[in-house]
Motif scaffolding. Structure first.
Motif, mmCIF file in Angstrom:
data_model
loop_
_atom_site.group_PDB
_atom_site.id
_atom_site.type_symbol
_atom_site.label_atom_id
_atom_site.label_comp_id
_atom_site.label_asym_id
_atom_site.label_seq_id
_atom_site.Cartn_x
_atom_site.Cartn_y
_atom_site.Cartn_z
ATOM 1 N N SER A 108 0.617 -0.977 -0.179
ATOM 2 C CA SER A 108 0.012 -0.196 -0.364
ATOM 3 C C SER A 108 0.251 1.416 -0.386
ATOM 4 O O SER A 108 2.236 1.254 0.420
ATOM 5 N N ALA A 111 0.598 6.229 -0.433
ATOM 6 C CA ALA A 111 -0.310 7.194 -0.385
ATOM 7 C C ALA A 111 -0.336 8.073 -1.384
ATOM 8 O O ALA A 111 -0.731 9.160 -2.122
ATOM 9 N N HIS A 168 -13.983 1.855 3.369
ATOM 10 C CA HIS A 168 -13.331 2.943 3.560
ATOM 11 C C HIS A 168 -12.331 3.740 2.686
ATOM 12 O O HIS A 168 -11.375 5.097 3.573
ATOM 13 N N GLY A 169 -13.364 3.892 1.343
ATOM 14 C CA GLY A 169 -12.423 4.531 0.724
ATOM 15 C C GLY A 169 -10.786 4.386 -0.722
ATOM 16 O O GLY A 169 -10.330 4.838 -0.502
ATOM 17 N N VAL A 170 -10.452 2.701 -0.121
ATOM 18 C CA VAL A 170 -9.268 2.941 -0.417
ATOM 19 C C VAL A 170 -9.371 1.917 -2.011
ATOM 20 O O VAL A 170 -10.807 1.510 -2.008
ATOM 21 N N GLU A 171 -8.624 2.594 -2.798
ATOM 22 C CA GLU A 171 -8.095 2.152 -3.797
ATOM 23 C C GLU A 171 -8.229 0.634 -3.645
ATOM 24 O O GLU A 171 -5.969 0.661 -3.725
ATOM 25 N N LYS A 178 -3.814 4.903 0.618
ATOM 26 C CA LYS A 178 -4.788 4.956 -0.112
ATOM 27 C C LYS A 178 -5.309 3.923 -1.257
ATOM 28 O O LYS A 178 -6.518 3.770 -1.891
ATOM 29 N N TYR A 179 -3.642 3.161 -1.692
ATOM 30 C CA TYR A 179 -3.963 3.262 -2.252
ATOM 31 C C TYR A 179 -3.479 1.378 -2.264
ATOM 32 O O TYR A 179 -2.322 1.204 -1.531
ATOM 33 N N TYR A 209 -5.830 2.733 6.298
ATOM 34 C CA TYR A 209 -6.444 3.657 5.934
ATOM 35 C C TYR A 209 -6.313 4.984 6.364
ATOM 36 O O TYR A 209 -6.547 6.120 5.409
#
Length: 345
Positions: free
Chosen positions: A159, A161, A298-301, A233-234, A228
């Motif tokens: 992951s 940012a 939670h808005g994570v791609e 977020k990625y 997250y």
């Protein structure tokens, strides 16, 4: 009763009393509390496995062996790669530890960290349950630590940012937190990233304040640590390795227990490990992706690589694979490749 029979009866009685006395004396030397180390803080399959083992041992020994779990590698001041040495020295009595953290002391444990060696759960099972697992347990035992059971941390995903990672070039210059193990430094450097070694205790605030931009860990650690909320977020699913966990006891502690209690602790470890593996694999499979759904909420791609994209990472890290094959031992790596090829899919 004949005199000879009487003598024999008394002899048997005193022999039994002597054995009972030895057993009682041994039990009286038990510690009131045994320190069990784990690296993680947040709730995770790893933490749950340690708790299950602790509870089973306490219950089955009727309180003779009481275990207290020390989280966050606190017994080694957060320096997780020192954990194995501390177990050998007796600073730590028991542990559920990752092969990653112990690989600096036993280089053969790096086999599980070989980039893209393990394609699926069946491959990992084939290694730990087969000849490779036996050889590694023998090496751990020779180092002064008694291995009892294999657990599982899970496939490690990456992951960050900054942006979605789909190809090696997307990692160029990316500051990524890694465990302080040389193989991980080599892998991420080969992919163009800037690896930053630090403990997990240091990593979480570093991610939150932007000192590092990304990290790699199983989904359970990502979710349990709420990464997250730390800007991660990625999330790319690349399954580049899976680190097993090992349930162990310091050898002097092991020898201080009665044979009966040793068997109880061993079986409890096996039972706890079976439950822990099931927990680790729950929610991260195609038939049950509940963990991924929760992360996405939670808005994570979440980025799923195509076969072509996946192969680009494999190709970029092949020189690292070849280099570490020699360091780990070509025979052991070849055995692993053979076991994986012959696995039950």
């Amino acid at each position: 009763m004949k005199f000879s029979a009487l003598v024999k009866a008394f002899s048997l009685f005193f022999a039994a009393m002597a054995c009972l006395s030895v057993t009682s004396a041994q039990a009286n030397n038990y510690k009131s509390e045994y320190k069990l180390s784990i690296v993680v803080n947040a709730t995770s399959p790893w933490e749950q496995g340690a708790q299950i083992w602790s509870d089973l041992v306490r219950e089955r020994t009727e309180g003779r062996i009481n275990i207290k779990i020390y989280r966050g590698a606190s017994l080694v001041q957060g320096e997780q790669t020192r954990e194995f040495t501390a177990i050998r020295q007796g600073v730590i009595d028991m542990a559920v530890g990752s092969t990653i953290n112990w690989s600096p002391q036993i280089r053969q444990l790096n086999i599980f960290s070989m980039p893209f060696l393990l394609p699926d759960d069946a491959a990992l099972d084939a290694l730990v349950q087969g000849e490779v697992g036996k050889q590694l347990f023998a090496l751990i035992d020779k180092a002064g630590v008694v291995p009892l059971a294999w657990g599982e941390n899970g496939f490690r995903q990456i992951s960050n940012a900054r942006q979605a990672i789909q190809l090696p070039e997307d990692m160029k210059g990316l500051k990524l937190r890694v465990v302080g193990a040389p193989l991980y430094m080599d892998i991420l450097t080969a992919l163009g990233a800037s690896p930053v070694p630090m403990s997990w205790a240091e990593a979480q605030p570093a991610l939150a304040n932007g000192t590092v931009e990304g990290q790699e860990n199983p989904l359970s650690i990502y979710l349990g640590s709420r990464l997250y909320d730390a800007g991660q977020k990625y999330l790319t699913l690349w399954n580049y390795m899976n680190d097993p966990l090992v349930f162990v006891v310091n050898k002097n502690i092991w020898n201080s227990w009665t044979e009966q209690d040793r068997e109880i602790v061993r079986q409890a470890a096996l039972d706890a490990a079976t439950q822990e593996i099931a927990i680790a694999r729950k929610g991260v499979a195609p038939e049950d992706d509940s963990v991924l759904k929760e992360i996405a909420s939670h808005g994570v791609e979440i980025i799923r690589l195509t076969p072509e994209q996946h192969n680009a990472f494999v190709k970029a890290t092949r020189p690292v694979f070849d280099k570490w094959k020699e360091r780990i031992g070509p025979e052991l790596v070849e055995q692993a490749l053979q076991d994986i090829e012959n696995r039950k899919k």
